[in-house]
Scaffold this motif. Sequence first.
Motif, mmCIF file in Angstrom:
data_model
loop_
_atom_site.group_PDB
_atom_site.id
_atom_site.type_symbol
_atom_site.label_atom_id
_atom_site.label_comp_id
_atom_site.label_asym_id
_atom_site.label_seq_id
_atom_site.Cartn_x
_atom_site.Cartn_y
_atom_site.Cartn_z
ATOM 1 N N ASP A 11 44.365 41.024 38.365
ATOM 2 C CA ASP A 11 44.994 41.618 39.536
ATOM 3 C C ASP A 11 45.091 40.567 40.629
ATOM 4 N N VAL A 12 46.164 40.626 41.431
ATOM 5 C CA VAL A 12 46.319 39.702 42.552
ATOM 6 C C VAL A 12 46.333 40.499 43.843
ATOM 7 N N GLU A 13 45.614 39.965 44.834
ATOM 8 C CA GLU A 13 45.531 40.650 46.122
ATOM 9 C C GLU A 13 45.922 39.699 47.241
ATOM 10 N N CYS A 14 46.364 40.278 48.342
ATOM 11 C CA CYS A 14 46.737 39.517 49.527
ATOM 12 C C CYS A 14 45.518 38.767 50.049
ATOM 13 N N SER A 15 45.711 37.490 50.355
ATOM 14 C CA SER A 15 44.584 36.683 50.842
ATOM 15 C C SER A 15 44.175 37.072 52.261
ATOM 16 N N CYS A 67 44.606 40.555 53.783
ATOM 17 C CA CYS A 67 44.069 41.913 53.946
ATOM 18 C C CYS A 67 43.382 42.468 52.701
ATOM 19 N N GLY A 68 43.513 41.801 51.551
ATOM 20 C CA GLY A 68 42.836 42.252 50.338
ATOM 21 C C GLY A 68 43.566 43.325 49.556
ATOM 22 N N GLU A 69 44.757 43.709 49.966
ATOM 23 C CA GLU A 69 45.536 44.733 49.263
ATOM 24 C C GLU A 69 45.962 44.194 47.891
ATOM 25 N N VAL A 70 45.740 44.982 46.828
ATOM 26 C CA VAL A 70 46.199 44.589 45.491
ATOM 27 C C VAL A 70 47.707 44.812 45.442
ATOM 28 N N LEU A 71 48.454 43.744 45.137
ATOM 29 C CA LEU A 71 49.910 43.803 45.155
ATOM 30 C C LEU A 71 50.536 43.757 43.758
ATOM 31 N N GLY A 72 49.749 43.411 42.752
ATOM 32 C CA GLY A 72 50.277 43.305 41.399
ATOM 33 C C GLY A 72 49.288 42.617 40.487
#
Length: 107
Positions: A66-70, A72-77
Motif C-alpha cells: 500500500d502507498v500512503e501520502c507522505s 497526511c498518511g492517507e492510503v491512496l493506492g
Amino acid sequence: MADVIGPRLYACYNCRNHVALHDDIVSKRFMAGHRQRAFLFSHVMNLVAGPKKDRQLITGWYTIADVECSDCGEVLGWRYEKVNEESQKYKESKTVLEKFKIVKDNW
C-alpha cells in the motif's frame, strides 16, 4: 507575455500534497476495491510504501505494498512489487492510485 504553464499534477485529496504527474499515467483502465476507477502510474512522488504483502486482485496474485501520502498518511493506492504472471509483468514497480483519492492540480 504569456504565463508559464507547469506540468499537470495530481495531488492527495486530503492535504493537496503533489503525488503524480499526468504525463506518467500508463493506464486509466484500472479498478480498485468496490469497483472504483484507478490509474496506473509509471512514477509517483511524495508517497511512502507500507510492508509488502501477497494479495489476490482481479487479474491474479501479486506482491504489493500500500502507498500512503507522505504528508497526511492517507492510503491512496498500492505499488506492484512482484508480478508472477508473464502477461501482467508491465505492472511491476508501477503504482495504482485510486481516482477518488487524488485531485487535479495546476490544470
